[in-house]
Design an enzyme around this catalytic site. Structure first.
Site, mmCIF file in Angstrom:
data_model
loop_
_atom_site.group_PDB
_atom_site.id
_atom_site.type_symbol
_atom_site.label_atom_id
_atom_site.label_comp_id
_atom_site.label_asym_id
_atom_site.label_seq_id
_atom_site.Cartn_x
_atom_site.Cartn_y
_atom_site.Cartn_z
ATOM 1 N N ASP A 1 12.223 -20.067 -60.844
ATOM 2 C CA ASP A 1 10.837 -20.172 -60.393
ATOM 3 C C ASP A 1 10.854 -20.102 -58.868
ATOM 4 O OD1 ASP A 1 8.123 -20.576 -60.361
ATOM 5 O OD2 ASP A 1 8.285 -22.759 -60.442
ATOM 6 N N THR B 1 7.958 -21.537 -56.592
ATOM 7 C CA THR B 1 7.357 -22.732 -56.008
ATOM 8 C C THR B 1 8.126 -23.987 -56.407
ATOM 9 O OG1 THR B 1 5.179 -21.679 -56.055
ATOM 10 C CG2 THR B 1 5.230 -24.077 -55.789
ATOM 11 N N SER C 1 -4.894 -21.541 -65.517
ATOM 12 C CA SER C 1 -4.132 -20.338 -65.197
ATOM 13 C C SER C 1 -4.826 -19.085 -65.714
ATOM 14 C CB SER C 1 -2.726 -20.434 -65.794
ATOM 15 O OG SER C 1 -2.789 -20.639 -67.199
ATOM 16 N N LYS D 1 -14.019 -21.516 -55.787
ATOM 17 C CA LYS D 1 -12.836 -21.036 -55.076
ATOM 18 C C LYS D 1 -11.858 -20.527 -56.118
ATOM 19 C CE LYS D 1 -10.524 -25.554 -55.022
ATOM 20 N NZ LYS D 1 -10.053 -26.674 -54.205
ATOM 21 N N PHE E 1 -10.055 -25.563 -62.864
ATOM 22 C CA PHE E 1 -9.118 -24.445 -62.718
ATOM 23 C C PHE E 1 -8.143 -24.422 -63.896
ATOM 24 C CE2 PHE E 1 -5.008 -22.750 -61.552
ATOM 25 C CZ PHE E 1 -5.323 -21.581 -60.888
ATOM 26 N N LYS F 1 -8.209 -18.795 -63.249
ATOM 27 C CA LYS F 1 -7.797 -18.517 -61.868
ATOM 28 C C LYS F 1 -8.892 -18.864 -60.857
ATOM 29 C CE LYS F 1 -4.575 -14.812 -63.081
ATOM 30 N NZ LYS F 1 -4.178 -13.406 -62.858
ATOM 31 N N THR G 1 6.864 -15.694 -59.928
ATOM 32 C CA THR G 1 5.852 -16.212 -59.015
ATOM 33 C C THR G 1 4.479 -15.719 -59.443
ATOM 34 O OG1 THR G 1 5.066 -16.226 -56.726
ATOM 35 C CG2 THR G 1 6.248 -14.272 -57.449
ATOM 36 N N GLY G 2 3.480 -16.509 -59.143
ATOM 37 C CA GLY G 2 2.103 -16.112 -59.435
ATOM 38 C C GLY G 2 1.388 -15.588 -58.208
ATOM 39 N N ASP G 3 2.130 -15.318 -57.130
ATOM 40 C CA ASP G 3 1.523 -14.853 -55.883
ATOM 41 C C ASP G 3 1.022 -13.420 -56.001
ATOM 42 O OD1 ASP G 3 2.015 -17.203 -54.427
ATOM 43 O OD2 ASP G 3 4.066 -16.579 -53.993
#
Length: 384
Positions: A30, A32, A190, A211, A188, A193, A325-327
């Site tokens: 992972d 993060t 996943s 947001k 929020f 989003k 990563t979810g970036d």
């Protein structure tokens, strides 16, 4: 192996450990909290197409201290009195120009106020006062370090979240107390989003504050914002190219009749005994539309000490490292280079398929283009 901060050495518990490590060919990690410290630092933001926030290096201690003193001075000048909630020693958002624009009576000043209002109100943070002798020193507990960084920055700029009590959210904006009635929290996930809250302001207005990921928020903004949309996307791409995590912010003024109808449907979905999650999402999605775009945030998650050198050594040993990563793509690529997962000698292949077939088609195209000279890629694509 020796870890200096804890003054501890690695003590192997098995004599065949070296043999076992010698058989490792792939590492799946992972990002993060594994490659990074999971300590979020608010660096920059874009508000109505204008970027705020000075980038200060870790070794620029004198410059950071100077900027913090300038911020303290400008806050007192702008608010007309000392702002007691600011925690200057730990503040990471450093830019006095935000107060120059906040003092004007124009669209930019209103956008800045709305931007930090969203940060101060749209969250699930819990506040506490660790020391009763210092009631203005607030500590925030959040579900994620990102959310804590956003709320803390709003506080340090002058938009402090104080506490929540049942359906009331208490804040202090620029030295003035404000109370919002919290009517609904669309949390929020996943899949969603994004996160939204519906509040009633002191003047009676109903507001939806949102947001979330830029790809999600941009699909929900109202028409006639193309110029602002493009400017914000350009700023967010710039942030991502510097390895920063980004979020978009928006809001909407709600009609009383529309809210009443929506709230009835929302309560019905929340009480459903069937597919409750799907029903709630459908109702939530219905009202999270026609948003006014405000801007976006940029947060840094620093790499753990020694990560780049460790990954370089793993590569020399022939070990392949996969990082999840979810970036955004740009952020992921930038971090890949900064931690030595990627280098300039590699052929970069970007796969952005939105479904199984699209992803497979892009992988097969990459195999046809690079497969003959990249044995690892050919092997990876061989499975079903």
């Amino acid at each position: 192996m020796y870890y200096a901060p804890a003054e501890r050495r690695c003590v192997p518990k098995s004599w065949n450990l070296s043999d076992d490590l010698g058989q490792v060919e792939y590492i799946f990690s992972d990002k993060t909290g594994t490659l990074t410290q999971n300590v979020m630092i608010f660096r920059q933001c874009t508000i109505r197409g204008r970027v705020y926030g000075e980038i200060v290096g870790d070794d620029e201690l004198n410059r950071a201290a100077e900027l913090r003193r300038a911020m303290d001075t400008r806050i007192e000048q702008t608010f007309g009195a000392p702002y007691l909630f600011r925690q200057s020693a730990t503040a990471t958002f450093l830019d006095t120009s935000v107060y120059d624009d906040l003092q004007t009576d124009n669209t930019q000043a209103r956008a800045i106020f709305e931007f930090f209002t969203v940060l101060a109100v749209c969250h699930t943070v819990i506040s506490s006062v660790p020391d009763p002798a210092h009631p203005h020193v607030l500590e925030y507990k959040a579900q994620s370090p990102d959310e804590a960084a956003l709320v803390s920055t709003a506080r340090d700029v002058g938009f402090a979240f104080l506490r929540r009590d049942k359906d009331r959210v208490y804040c202090n904006f620029r030295g003035q107390d404000h109370v919002f009635q919290l009517l609904a929290t669309l949390e929020f996930t996943s899949a969603r989003k994004r996160m939204s809250v519906i509040v009633r302001c002191e003047d009676g207005r109903l507001m939806l504050l949102s947001k979330g990921a830029d790809s999600v928020i941009m699909d929900r903004i109202r028409a006639n914002q193309e110029r602002l949309r493009q400017a914000t996307l350009g700023d967010l791409e710039l942030f991502a190219n510097h390895g920063l995590r980004t979020l978009c912010l928006g809001y909407r003024i709600l009609d009383e009749a529309e809210y009443t109808t929506w709230k009835r449907d929302y309560d019905h979905a929340m009480a459903s005994l069937g597919d409750r999650e799907t029903e709630v999402e459908e109702v939530s999605d219905r009202i999270e539309r026609e948003l006014q775009l405000i801007g976006g945030t940029a947060i840094e998650d620093k790499l753990q000490d020694g990560v780049p050198a460790t990954i370089a050594q793993l590569a020399l040993a022939g070990i392949k490292l996969w990082v999840l990563t979810g970036d955004k793509t740009e952020t992921a690529i930038n971090i890949g280079y900064s931690c030595n997962l990627l280098n300039n000698d590699m052929q970069l292949v970007v796969v952005t398929g939105g479904d199984h077939e699209g992803t497979r088609a892009q992988l097969e195209r990459a195999l046809r283009e690079f497969g003959d000279t990249h044995a690892d890629l050919s092997f990876a694509g061989g499975g079903g």
